[in-house]
Write a protein that holds these residues in place. Structure first.
Motif, PDB file in Angstrom:
ATOM      1  N   HIS A 115       2.816 -13.969 -25.266  1.00  0.00           N
ATOM      2  CA  HIS A 115       1.866 -13.150 -24.502  1.00  0.00           C
ATOM      3  C   HIS A 115       1.827 -11.714 -25.023  1.00  0.00           C
ATOM      4  O   HIS A 115       0.746 -11.115 -25.142  1.00  0.00           O
ATOM      5  CB  HIS A 115       2.252 -13.173 -23.026  1.00  0.00           C
ATOM      6  N   ARG A 116       2.999 -11.169 -25.359  1.00  0.00           N
ATOM      7  CA  ARG A 116       3.047  -9.800 -25.892  1.00  0.00           C
ATOM      8  C   ARG A 116       2.252  -9.674 -27.180  1.00  0.00           C
ATOM      9  O   ARG A 116       1.663  -8.630 -27.461  1.00  0.00           O
ATOM     10  CB  ARG A 116       4.505  -9.366 -26.120  1.00  0.00           C
ATOM     11  N   HIS A 117       2.255 -10.754 -27.961  1.00  0.00           N
ATOM     12  CA  HIS A 117       1.544 -10.728 -29.247  1.00  0.00           C
ATOM     13  C   HIS A 117       0.142 -11.318 -29.136  1.00  0.00           C
ATOM     14  O   HIS A 117      -0.496 -11.573 -30.169  1.00  0.00           O
ATOM     15  CB  HIS A 117       2.364 -11.472 -30.304  1.00  0.00           C
ATOM     16  N   GLN A 118      -0.307 -11.534 -27.900  1.00  0.00           N
ATOM     17  CA  GLN A 118      -1.665 -12.016 -27.629  1.00  0.00           C
ATOM     18  C   GLN A 118      -1.949 -13.345 -28.323  1.00  0.00           C
ATOM     19  O   GLN A 118      -3.068 -13.598 -28.806  1.00  0.00           O
ATOM     20  CB  GLN A 118      -2.704 -10.960 -28.033  1.00  0.00           C
ATOM     21  N   VAL A 119      -0.926 -14.203 -28.379  1.00  0.00           N
ATOM     22  CA  VAL A 119      -1.096 -15.560 -28.902  1.00  0.00           C
ATOM     23  C   VAL A 119      -1.558 -16.456 -27.752  1.00  0.00           C
ATOM     24  O   VAL A 119      -0.865 -16.553 -26.733  1.00  0.00           O
ATOM     25  CB  VAL A 119       0.227 -16.103 -29.491  1.00  0.00           C
ATOM     26  N   PRO A 120      -2.713 -17.102 -27.853  1.00  0.00           N
ATOM     27  CA  PRO A 120      -3.199 -17.947 -26.761  1.00  0.00           C
ATOM     28  C   PRO A 120      -2.201 -19.051 -26.425  1.00  0.00           C
ATOM     29  O   PRO A 120      -1.840 -19.853 -27.292  1.00  0.00           O
ATOM     30  CB  PRO A 120      -4.502 -18.529 -27.325  1.00  0.00           C
ATOM     31  N   SER A 121      -1.750 -19.085 -25.186  1.00  0.00           N
ATOM     32  CA  SER A 121      -0.694 -20.025 -24.803  1.00  0.00           C
ATOM     33  C   SER A 121      -0.868 -20.446 -23.351  1.00  0.00           C
ATOM     34  O   SER A 121      -1.415 -19.703 -22.537  1.00  0.00           O
ATOM     35  CB  SER A 121       0.693 -19.390 -24.979  1.00  0.00           C
ATOM     36  N   GLN A 122      -0.376 -21.639 -23.061  1.00  0.00           N
ATOM     37  CA  GLN A 122      -0.349 -22.128 -21.688  1.00  0.00           C
ATOM     38  C   GLN A 122       1.055 -22.616 -21.383  1.00  0.00           C
ATOM     39  O   GLN A 122       1.655 -23.361 -22.158  1.00  0.00           O
ATOM     40  CB  GLN A 122      -1.347 -23.269 -21.480  1.00  0.00           C
ATOM     41  N   LEU A 123       1.589 -22.188 -20.248  1.00  0.00           N
ATOM     42  CA  LEU A 123       2.927 -22.582 -19.805  1.00  0.00           C
ATOM     43  C   LEU A 123       2.793 -23.354 -18.506  1.00  0.00           C
ATOM     44  O   LEU A 123       2.227 -22.866 -17.535  1.00  0.00           O
ATOM     45  CB  LEU A 123       3.808 -21.347 -19.601  1.00  0.00           C
ATOM     46  N   LEU A 124       3.337 -24.575 -18.505  1.00  0.00           N
ATOM     47  CA  LEU A 124       3.308 -25.425 -17.323  1.00  0.00           C
ATOM     48  C   LEU A 124       4.741 -25.682 -16.871  1.00  0.00           C
ATOM     49  O   LEU A 124       5.526 -26.297 -17.602  1.00  0.00           O
ATOM     50  CB  LEU A 124       2.613 -26.751 -17.647  1.00  0.00           C
ATOM     51  N   ILE A 125       5.086 -25.197 -15.685  1.00  0.00           N
ATOM     52  CA  ILE A 125       6.400 -25.451 -15.097  1.00  0.00           C
ATOM     53  C   ILE A 125       6.234 -26.562 -14.051  1.00  0.00           C
ATOM     54  O   ILE A 125       5.561 -26.354 -13.041  1.00  0.00           O
ATOM     55  CB  ILE A 125       6.991 -24.190 -14.437  1.00  0.00           C
ATOM     56  N   VAL A 126       6.798 -27.724 -14.321  1.00  0.00           N
ATOM     57  CA  VAL A 126       6.747 -28.810 -13.342  1.00  0.00           C
ATOM     58  C   VAL A 126       7.937 -28.658 -12.400  1.00  0.00           C
ATOM     59  O   VAL A 126       8.999 -28.148 -12.794  1.00  0.00           O
ATOM     60  CB  VAL A 126       6.741 -30.187 -14.021  1.00  0.00           C
ATOM     61  N   PRO A 127       7.800 -29.079 -11.141  1.00  0.00           N
ATOM     62  CA  PRO A 127       8.843 -28.779 -10.152  1.00  0.00           C
ATOM     63  C   PRO A 127      10.158 -29.504 -10.369  1.00  0.00           C
ATOM     64  O   PRO A 127      11.219 -28.980 -10.036  1.00  0.00           O
ATOM     65  CB  PRO A 127       8.204 -29.192  -8.823  1.00  0.00           C
ATOM     66  N   ASP A 128      10.108 -30.721 -10.928  1.00  0.00           N
ATOM     67  CA  ASP A 128      11.353 -31.470 -11.100  1.00  0.00           C
ATOM     68  C   ASP A 128      11.216 -32.409 -12.289  1.00  0.00           C
ATOM     69  O   ASP A 128      10.193 -32.453 -12.958  1.00  0.00           O
ATOM     70  CB  ASP A 128      11.712 -32.239  -9.818  1.00  0.00           C
ATOM     71  N   GLY A 129      12.273 -33.127 -12.535  1.00  0.00           N
ATOM     72  CA  GLY A 129      12.308 -34.035 -13.680  1.00  0.00           C
ATOM     73  C   GLY A 129      13.511 -33.817 -14.561  1.00  0.00           C
ATOM     74  O   GLY A 129      13.832 -34.640 -15.423  1.00  0.00           O
ATOM     75  N   GLY A 130      14.183 -32.657 -14.354  1.00  0.00           N
ATOM     76  CA  GLY A 130      15.377 -32.406 -15.148  1.00  0.00           C
ATOM     77  C   GLY A 130      15.056 -32.252 -16.619  1.00  0.00           C
ATOM     78  O   GLY A 130      14.121 -31.552 -17.010  1.00  0.00           O
ATOM     79  N   HIS A 131      15.816 -32.939 -17.444  1.00  0.00           N
ATOM     80  CA  HIS A 131      15.673 -32.817 -18.897  1.00  0.00           C
ATOM     81  C   HIS A 131      15.495 -34.202 -19.513  1.00  0.00           C
ATOM     82  O   HIS A 131      16.042 -35.179 -19.037  1.00  0.00           O
ATOM     83  CB  HIS A 131      16.912 -32.144 -19.493  1.00  0.00           C
ATOM     84  N   GLY A 132      14.716 -34.258 -20.568  1.00  0.00           N
ATOM     85  CA  GLY A 132      14.602 -35.477 -21.348  1.00  0.00           C
ATOM     86  C   GLY A 132      13.718 -36.541 -20.733  1.00  0.00           C
ATOM     87  O   GLY A 132      13.901 -37.728 -21.003  1.00  0.00           O
ATOM     88  N   PHE A 133      12.714 -36.147 -19.951  1.00  0.00           N
ATOM     89  CA  PHE A 133      11.901 -37.149 -19.264  1.00  0.00           C
ATOM     90  C   PHE A 133      10.782 -37.720 -20.125  1.00  0.00           C
ATOM     91  O   PHE A 133      10.156 -38.717 -19.759  1.00  0.00           O
ATOM     92  CB  PHE A 133      11.313 -36.571 -17.965  1.00  0.00           C
ATOM     93  N   GLY A 134      10.497 -37.121 -21.255  1.00  0.00           N
ATOM     94  CA  GLY A 134       9.419 -37.648 -22.082  1.00  0.00           C
ATOM     95  C   GLY A 134       8.111 -37.658 -21.307  1.00  0.00           C
ATOM     96  O   GLY A 134       7.714 -36.672 -20.685  1.00  0.00           O
ATOM     97  N   LEU A 135       7.430 -38.791 -21.309  1.00  0.00           N
ATOM     98  CA  LEU A 135       6.197 -38.953 -20.536  1.00  0.00           C
ATOM     99  C   LEU A 135       6.470 -39.377 -19.101  1.00  0.00           C
ATOM    100  O   LEU A 135       5.541 -39.490 -18.303  1.00  0.00           O
ATOM    101  CB  LEU A 135       5.292 -39.994 -21.204  1.00  0.00           C
ATOM    102  N   ARG A 136       7.740 -39.603 -18.774  1.00  0.00           N
ATOM    103  CA  ARG A 136       8.091 -40.209 -17.482  1.00  0.00           C
ATOM    104  C   ARG A 136       8.461 -39.144 -16.445  1.00  0.00           C
ATOM    105  O   ARG A 136       9.619 -39.003 -16.067  1.00  0.00           O
ATOM    106  CB  ARG A 136       9.257 -41.177 -17.674  1.00  0.00           C
ATOM    107  N   ASN A 137       7.451 -38.418 -16.041  1.00  0.00           N
ATOM    108  CA  ASN A 137       7.640 -37.419 -15.005  1.00  0.00           C
ATOM    109  C   ASN A 137       6.663 -37.704 -13.879  1.00  0.00           C
ATOM    110  O   ASN A 137       5.575 -38.241 -14.115  1.00  0.00           O
ATOM    111  CB  ASN A 137       7.416 -36.009 -15.568  1.00  0.00           C
ATOM    112  N   ASN A 138       7.034 -37.347 -12.658  1.00  0.00           N
ATOM    113  CA  ASN A 138       6.131 -37.559 -11.531  1.00  0.00           C
ATOM    114  C   ASN A 138       4.804 -36.822 -11.725  1.00  0.00           C
ATOM    115  O   ASN A 138       3.778 -37.231 -11.196  1.00  0.00           O
ATOM    116  CB  ASN A 138       6.797 -37.093 -10.228  1.00  0.00           C
ATOM    117  N   PHE A 139       4.864 -35.737 -12.469  1.00  0.00           N
ATOM    118  CA  PHE A 139       3.662 -34.962 -12.797  1.00  0.00           C
ATOM    119  C   PHE A 139       3.241 -35.343 -14.209  1.00  0.00           C
ATOM    120  O   PHE A 139       4.014 -35.185 -15.164  1.00  0.00           O
ATOM    121  CB  PHE A 139       3.954 -33.465 -12.707  1.00  0.00           C
TER     122      PHE A 139
END
Length: 322
Positions: free
Chosen positions: A272-296
């Motif tokens: 963001h500081r360098h004005q690089v177009p980016s999107q950040l998605l924080i999902v509420p749960d799932g822990g680590h290593g869920f791959g495609l297998r997340n409730n979201f």
């Protein structure tokens, strides 16, 4: 031990590697194709036996350990759907191995549904017995993969200006490293090639090697516990972002206890500081290593991001100068 050796041999026979100089021009097959990442000797590699093995042969999510012979597996979309976009996928595994199914082939098949050509990179693990400089071996492999895909863009029906990279966990660190160090090729052979990714996709990535938020296992495996301050800064990708860093899509779970969500936060802030177009998605749960297998289903958001950036629209490849 004999059974494990037999399994590794059978795995190699089943997948069968084609030479990267012997690329198939006919891609109208639904079957994945495997290419050696290097046409001959691997620069910077030591002479070694193939150390690759499966961590748990009974587990359906195959996890490959101690990879010493890197390959690139191509997953082709249906020709009628193909839009010219390509993505190179770096599965995670703490720089000890790669989760080649959950963070590799399954993701590639989902991309094919969008018309995207997907490549799963089986990159080398940082091992002193197989590399002269283990800290740079994985980065060299992903830079080589980008170069290889662009080199064969015409025969693979890919737009050379729509080649991105994606990584999970430690594979996310490798992906971000490729995104910030593209102007510093590991090998001299790549100096004349365009190895800048056109976009980056990071899923619960390791980003920083700073003590406060890093995943110490990934850091120790890549640069060792006795690393220098210079190495720590070099591989802390949030410290290496510039105005020319590729656009990013980032996903992380807020309850990740293995790789703290702060990794994605500091990287997004640097982008963001360098004005690089980016999107950040924080999902509420799932822990680590869920791959495609997340409730979201975060992949739906990724599809929308790719579409908004014009990466899912069809390209007239015949008019593309490669």
């Amino acid at each position: 031990m004999k059974f494990k050796l037999l399994l590794v041999i059978c795995w190699g026979l089943l997948v069968g590697c084609a030479s990267s100089n012997d690329v198939a021009d006919n891609i109208n097959t639904a079957e994945p194709e495997i290419f050696n990442l290097y046409p001959g000797d691997i620069p910077g590699a030591k002479s070694t036996v193939n150390l690759e093995h499966v961590r748990d042969i009974s587990h359906p999510d195959t996890f490959l350990m101690d990879i010493t012979l890197p390959t690139l597996t191509a997953y082709w979309p249906e020709p009628a759907k193909a839009n010219g976009t390509a993505v190179i996928i770096c599965p995670g595994g703490g720089y000890a191995g790669v989760s080649i199914v959950k963070e590799g082939s399954q993701v590639a098949e989902r991309f094919n549904q969008l018309g995207v050509t997907a490549f799963v990179l089986k990159y080398r693990m940082p091992l002193t017995q197989s590399m002269q400089d283990k800290s740079l071996g994985p980065l060299q492999d992903v830079q080589q993969a980008i170069s290889l895909v662009r080199k064969n863009a015409q025969s693979w029906h890919i737009d050379a200006d729509k080649v991105g990279i994606m990584g999970f966990s430690a594979g996310g660190h490798l992906t971000a490293s490729a995104a910030v160090h593209f102007d510093n090729p590991v090998t001299a052979e790549l100096a004349e090639h365009n190895i800048r990714p056109d976009f980056q996709i990071l899923i619960y990535p390791v980003i920083s090697f700073m003590d406060e938020i890093t995943h110490k296992g990934s850091r120790d495996n890549l640069i060792g516990p006795a690393f220098s301050p210079e190495q720590s800064v070099y591989f802390s990708n949030e410290r290496q972002v510039t105005d020319n860093t590729p656009p990013a899509f980032i996903v992380h779970a807020g309850d990740d206890t293995s790789v703290p969500v702060e990794n994605s936060l500091v990287y997004y802030q640097a982008l963001h500081r360098h004005q690089v177009p980016s999107q950040l998605l924080i999902v509420p749960d799932g822990g680590h290593g869920f791959g495609l297998r997340n409730n979201f289903d975060w992949f739906n958001d990724l599809e929308r991001w790719l579409r908004n950036r014009g990466l899912l629209s069809h390209t007239n490849l015949l008019s593309n100068t490669l």
